[in-house]
Design an enzyme around this catalytic site. Structure first.
Site, PDB file in Angstrom:
ATOM      1  N   ASP A 149       0.652  -1.227   0.172  1.00  0.00           N
ATOM      2  CA  ASP A 149       0.000  -0.034   0.107  1.00  0.00           C
ATOM      3  C   ASP A 149       0.945   1.255   0.096  1.00  0.00           C
ATOM      4  O   ASP A 149       1.637   1.516   0.891  1.00  0.00           O
ATOM      5  CB  ASP A 149      -0.848  -0.225   1.213  1.00  0.00           C
ATOM      6  CG  ASP A 149      -1.650   1.041   1.223  1.00  0.00           C
ATOM      7  OD1 ASP A 149      -1.681   2.196   0.618  1.00  0.00           O
ATOM      8  OD2 ASP A 149      -2.662   0.975   2.482  1.00  0.00           O
ATOM      9  N   ASN A 156      -7.551  11.850 -11.013  1.00  0.00           N
ATOM     10  CA  ASN A 156      -8.053  12.188 -12.155  1.00  0.00           C
ATOM     11  C   ASN A 156      -8.031  13.445 -12.417  1.00  0.00           C
ATOM     12  O   ASN A 156      -7.607  14.513 -11.460  1.00  0.00           O
ATOM     13  CB  ASN A 156      -9.578  11.562 -12.067  1.00  0.00           C
ATOM     14  CG  ASN A 156     -10.232  12.183 -10.869  1.00  0.00           C
ATOM     15  OD1 ASN A 156     -10.507  13.532 -10.847  1.00  0.00           O
ATOM     16  ND2 ASN A 156     -11.068  11.347 -10.364  1.00  0.00           N
ATOM     17  N   VAL A 165      -6.316   4.071  -5.829  1.00  0.00           N
ATOM     18  CA  VAL A 165      -5.238   4.749  -5.184  1.00  0.00           C
ATOM     19  C   VAL A 165      -5.566   5.874  -4.510  1.00  0.00           C
ATOM     20  O   VAL A 165      -5.006   6.349  -3.458  1.00  0.00           O
ATOM     21  CB  VAL A 165      -3.832   4.448  -5.593  1.00  0.00           C
ATOM     22  CG1 VAL A 165      -3.758   5.330  -7.062  1.00  0.00           C
ATOM     23  CG2 VAL A 165      -2.623   4.477  -4.748  1.00  0.00           C
ATOM     24  N   ASP A 166      -6.101   6.721  -5.722  1.00  0.00           N
ATOM     25  CA  ASP A 166      -6.486   8.017  -5.244  1.00  0.00           C
ATOM     26  C   ASP A 166      -7.361   8.152  -4.108  1.00  0.00           C
ATOM     27  O   ASP A 166      -7.028   8.965  -3.184  1.00  0.00           O
ATOM     28  CB  ASP A 166      -7.375   8.724  -6.289  1.00  0.00           C
ATOM     29  CG  ASP A 166      -7.522  10.201  -6.404  1.00  0.00           C
ATOM     30  OD1 ASP A 166      -6.913  10.689  -5.874  1.00  0.00           O
ATOM     31  OD2 ASP A 166      -8.086  10.603  -7.435  1.00  0.00           O
ATOM     32  N   TYR A 198      -8.521   2.591 -14.898  1.00  0.00           N
ATOM     33  CA  TYR A 198      -8.462   3.484 -16.285  1.00  0.00           C
ATOM     34  C   TYR A 198      -7.928   2.150 -17.122  1.00  0.00           C
ATOM     35  O   TYR A 198      -7.806   2.342 -18.201  1.00  0.00           O
ATOM     36  CB  TYR A 198      -7.291   4.460 -16.414  1.00  0.00           C
ATOM     37  CG  TYR A 198      -7.931   5.803 -15.752  1.00  0.00           C
ATOM     38  CD1 TYR A 198      -9.037   5.786 -15.415  1.00  0.00           C
ATOM     39  CD2 TYR A 198      -7.175   7.058 -15.692  1.00  0.00           C
ATOM     40  CE1 TYR A 198      -9.637   7.049 -14.989  1.00  0.00           C
ATOM     41  CE2 TYR A 198      -7.466   8.042 -15.123  1.00  0.00           C
ATOM     42  CZ  TYR A 198      -8.822   8.148 -14.721  1.00  0.00           C
ATOM     43  OH  TYR A 198      -9.139   9.362 -14.380  1.00  0.00           O
TER      44      TYR A 198
END
Ligand code: ADP
Length: 168
Positions: A9, A23, A32-33, A124
């Site tokens: 992580d 994004n 992850v964002d 994505y």
């Protein structure tokens, strides 16, 4: 430059900078964002909002930096990966831009250690093998002055296998 592979992580990594697969809104998302914003706290989002107010959205391939809130890192570099749409040449160039622009921004901040997630290979849907090849090549080709260590943080087993092979 030293290149390391870690399975795990990225929010737990105490590098000078960790990179976020953001994004273009810079306002957080999934994957992850989401993990970075959750673990880092509201400071990161507040700085992202300030950046947006200044420059508008972040274009694909570009990178911006904020502090890292409650994370062990000092900075978060937010870069926007391409959404895979089958246009290999165009998407590959944009993914390369993500890695190169993040490294360049890190150098401008005097950073010595930087950790990357496997940008674009989650929501994505960029093909993982190709993404790994681009990531490793771009990092290896980068002429670093301040950066001493780059860590590829693989979260899933597929990426870990791919990076192990690429870095062997
Ligand atoms: P993108 O929208 O760029 O595809 P994602 O966050 O969906 O971004 O996925 C990018 C990569 O990040 C994927 O390989 C995913 O497995 C990985 N990932 C998800 N959560 C974490 C985390 N906490 N630390 C490191 N990598 C993560």
């Amino acid at each position: 430059m030293n290149i390391e592979l870690i399975k795990g992580d990225i929010t737990k990594i105490s590098a000078d900078a960790i990179v976020n697969a953001a994004n273009s809104s810079l306002l957080g998302g999934g994957g992850v964002d989401g993990a970075i914003h959750r673990a880092g706290g509201k400071q990161i989002l507040e700085e992202c909002i300030q950046i947006r107010n200044r420059q508008g959205k972040c274009n694909t391939g570009e990178a911006v930096a904020t502090s890292a809130g409650n994370l062990p890192a000092k900075y978060v570099i937010h870069t926007v990966g391409p959404v895979w749409n089958g246009e290999e040449d165009k998407s590959s160039k944009l993914l390369e831009d993500c890695y190169r622009n993040s490294l360049q921004l890190a150098e401008s901040l005097g950073i010595k250690t930087i950790a990357f997630p496997n940008i674009s290979t989650g929501i994505y849907q960029f093909p993982k093998e190709l993404a790994g090849k681009i990531a490793v090549e771009t990092v290896k080709n980068f002429q670093a002055e301040t950066i001493e260590k780059v860590i590829f943080v693989c979260f899933d087993d597929d990426n870990e296998k791919i990076y192990k092979k690429l870095l062997d």
